[in-house]
Design a protein around this motif. Structure first.
Motif, PDB file in Angstrom:
ATOM      1  N   SER A  43       0.866  -1.330  -0.076  1.00  0.00           N
ATOM      2  CA  SER A  43      -0.032   0.162   0.067  1.00  0.00           C
ATOM      3  C   SER A  43       0.838   1.407   0.059  1.00  0.00           C
ATOM      4  O   SER A  43       1.968   1.220   0.558  1.00  0.00           O
ATOM      5  N   ARG A 190     -17.114  -2.052  -0.325  1.00  0.00           N
ATOM      6  CA  ARG A 190     -15.490  -1.884   0.151  1.00  0.00           C
ATOM      7  C   ARG A 190     -15.091  -3.031   0.776  1.00  0.00           C
ATOM      8  O   ARG A 190     -14.134  -3.597   0.029  1.00  0.00           O
ATOM      9  N   LYS A 191     -15.559  -3.752   1.448  1.00  0.00           N
ATOM     10  CA  LYS A 191     -15.158  -4.973   2.107  1.00  0.00           C
ATOM     11  C   LYS A 191     -14.992  -6.087   1.313  1.00  0.00           C
ATOM     12  O   LYS A 191     -14.053  -6.791   0.965  1.00  0.00           O
ATOM     13  N   LEU A 194     -12.313  -5.403  -1.561  1.00  0.00           N
ATOM     14  CA  LEU A 194     -11.013  -5.564  -0.848  1.00  0.00           C
ATOM     15  C   LEU A 194     -10.577  -7.179  -0.718  1.00  0.00           C
ATOM     16  O   LEU A 194      -9.588  -7.779  -0.865  1.00  0.00           O
ATOM     17  N   ASP A 195     -11.562  -7.918  -0.370  1.00  0.00           N
ATOM     18  CA  ASP A 195     -11.517  -9.376  -0.309  1.00  0.00           C
ATOM     19  C   ASP A 195     -11.100  -9.931  -1.685  1.00  0.00           C
ATOM     20  O   ASP A 195     -10.510 -11.063  -1.639  1.00  0.00           O
ATOM     21  N   SER A 216      -7.324   2.603   7.326  1.00  0.00           N
ATOM     22  CA  SER A 216      -8.127   1.423   8.063  1.00  0.00           C
ATOM     23  C   SER A 216      -8.402   0.079   6.673  1.00  0.00           C
ATOM     24  O   SER A 216      -8.029  -1.050   6.887  1.00  0.00           O
ATOM     25  N   THR A 217      -8.382   0.781   5.236  1.00  0.00           N
ATOM     26  CA  THR A 217      -8.040  -0.262   4.358  1.00  0.00           C
ATOM     27  C   THR A 217      -6.865  -0.930   4.334  1.00  0.00           C
ATOM     28  O   THR A 217      -6.638  -1.991   4.039  1.00  0.00           O
ATOM     29  N   TYR A 219      -4.717  -1.466   6.713  1.00  0.00           N
ATOM     30  CA  TYR A 219      -4.951  -2.391   7.752  1.00  0.00           C
ATOM     31  C   TYR A 219      -5.526  -3.598   7.534  1.00  0.00           C
ATOM     32  O   TYR A 219      -4.843  -4.778   7.779  1.00  0.00           O
ATOM     33  N   TYR A 220      -6.596  -3.558   6.768  1.00  0.00           N
ATOM     34  CA  TYR A 220      -7.387  -4.534   6.547  1.00  0.00           C
ATOM     35  C   TYR A 220      -6.776  -5.515   5.411  1.00  0.00           C
ATOM     36  O   TYR A 220      -6.507  -6.848   5.615  1.00  0.00           O
ATOM     37  N   LEU A 221      -5.935  -4.824   4.477  1.00  0.00           N
ATOM     38  CA  LEU A 221      -5.360  -5.728   3.324  1.00  0.00           C
ATOM     39  C   LEU A 221      -3.853  -6.207   3.991  1.00  0.00           C
ATOM     40  O   LEU A 221      -3.310  -7.419   3.664  1.00  0.00           O
ATOM     41  N   GLY A 222      -3.343  -5.645   4.890  1.00  0.00           N
ATOM     42  CA  GLY A 222      -2.052  -6.298   5.241  1.00  0.00           C
ATOM     43  C   GLY A 222      -0.853  -6.022   4.530  1.00  0.00           C
ATOM     44  O   GLY A 222      -0.991  -4.992   3.753  1.00  0.00           O
ATOM     45  N   ASP A 240       1.874  -4.042  10.162  1.00  0.00           N
ATOM     46  CA  ASP A 240       1.703  -3.946  11.648  1.00  0.00           C
ATOM     47  C   ASP A 240       2.616  -3.324  12.325  1.00  0.00           C
ATOM     48  O   ASP A 240       2.533  -2.563  13.268  1.00  0.00           O
TER      49      ASP A 240
END
Length: 295
Positions: A43, A190-191, A194-195, A216-217, A219-222, A240
Motif C-alpha cells: 500500500s 468496500r470490504k 478488498l476481499d 483502515s483499508t 490495515y485490512y489488506l495487510g 503491523d
C-alpha cells in the motif's frame, strides 16, 4: 524470471506559476520495487496531494517522470520494444478511482470485457470468450445474467468497479495498480472489493500496489505499506510494524488523525503538515530505506 517493477529515484515536476522556481515537485526521489513472486500487497498511503496518484501514472506509463527510471524487468518502460510493451500492458493492469467515469455511457458494459478478449487473444471462439467473461464475473461475485447487456448507468458504482476487476481476472496480470479504488464505495461493497483483491493475490498470484489515503483499508489488506508526504516516501515496512510502532512524525500524525469510535471523545485537533526541508528529506529517505530492495 520473476517479473518486477522498480522505481529508481523518480522525480515528477510540473510547471506552476507563483511557486518557487516556477515548478511544483509532486514526487521527489521515489524508489521502491514490486515483485510478482511471491505475490504481495503493498500500500502507498498519504493525504490528498501527496503524490500518490502521480506515482500510479508513472508506473502505468501514463506520465513520464522528469527524472529517474521506471523499470519493468530491468528495462525502462518508456523504451520497451513493441513485444515488450504488449507484455507490460497485459501484466500491469489499472483499477481507477471513479466507477462512474471509467465506462463510455454509450456502450454496454460488455464492451470493456470483449475488447480485452480480442486485444489479448484470450479466446479463439465467441463461445469460449463468453464462457471466460461469465467465469470472471462470477469470480468477482457478479451474476452474468444481471450484468451483461446493461449500460453503465444501470449498474451501481460497486458493480461497475467489480466489472473492472472481472477484466483483471480475465487477463491474470502479474501486477494490479489500484488508485483509490474504494473511496467512492460504501462500507459493505468496500470490504467485498478488498476481499477480491486478497483472493487474486492468494489464488492467482497477483501483486497489488494499493494507493489510498485510508489507513483502515491498509490495515485490512495487510502486507507492506509506504507512507508518502509532499512527494517523499518517509516510512515503509510491514503494516503491523508501521501502524503500531511508527517511526516518522508524519506517520504518527496520520494515525492520530483517525477519529475514535467514542461519542464522548471530541475530535478537535488539527494536523499541520510542514514542508520537508532538505535535511529532513535525507533523513526520511534513510529511515524509509528497506533492508531488502524488494517489498
Amino acid at each position: 524470471m520473476t517479473k518486477t517493477i522498480e522505481l529508481k529515484g523518480v522525480q515528477q515536476r510540473f510547471h506552476a506559476r507563483g511557486t518557487a522556481g516556477g515548478y511544483l515537485t509532486a514526487v521527489d526521489d521515489a524508489s521502491f520495487t514490486l515483485s510478482a513472486e511471491p505475490a504481495q500487497v503493498t500500500s502507498l498511503v498519504g493525504q490528498s496531494g501527496s503524490g500518490k496518484s502521480t506515482i500510479a501514472r508513472n508506473v502505468l506509463g501514463l506520465q513520464k517522470p522528469t527524472a529517474g527510471d521506471v523499470l519493468y524487468n530491468g528495462k525502462d518502460i518508456f523504451q520497451l520494444s513493441r513485444a515488450e510493451y504488449d507484455d507490460y500492458r497485459r501484466n500491469v493492469q489499472p483499477v481507477f478511482q471513479d466507477p462512474y467515469a471509467i465506462f463510455n455511457p454509450f456502450y454496454r458494459v460488455d464492451r470493456v470485457l470483449w475488447k480485452a478478449v480480442k486485444k489479448f487473444g484470450l479466446a479463439s471462439t465467441r463461445e469460449a470468450g463468453l464462457a471466460l467473461i461469465e467465469e470472471s464475473l462470477r469470480a468477482v461475485k457478479l451474476e452474468p445474467e444481471r450484468v451483461l447487456g446493461r449500460y453503465p448507468h444501470q449498474l451501481s458504482g460497486g458493480q461497475r468497479q467489480r466489472v473492472m476487476l472481472a477484466r483483471v481476472h480475465m487477463l491474470r496480470p502479474a501486477f494490479i495498480i489500484a488508485d483509490e479504488p474504494v473511496s467512492m464505495l460504501d462500507a459493505q461493497v468496500r470490504k467485498l472489493f478488498l476481499d477480491i483483491l486478497l483472493d487474486f493475490q492468494r489464488d492467482h498470484g497477483m501483486t497489488t500496489l494499493f494507493i489510498t489515503h485510508d489507513l483502515s483499508t491498509v490495515y485490512y489488506l495487510g502486507g507492506d505499506v509506504m507512507v508518502i508526504t509532499k512527494g517523499v516516501i518517509v516510512e515503509r515496512g510491514p503494516v503491523d510494524t508501521v501502524m503500531h510502532e511508527p517511526s516518522h512524525p508524519y506517520t504518527k500524525l496520520l494515525l492520530d488523525s483517525i477519529p475514535q469510535p467514542d461519542p464522548d471523545q471530541r475530535w478537535t485537533d488539527r494536523i499541520e503538515v510542514d514542508e520537508l526541508g532538505e535535511e529532513e528529506k535525507a533523513e526520511a529517505k534513510l529511515a524509509s530505506t528497506p533492508e531488502t530492495p524488494v517489498i
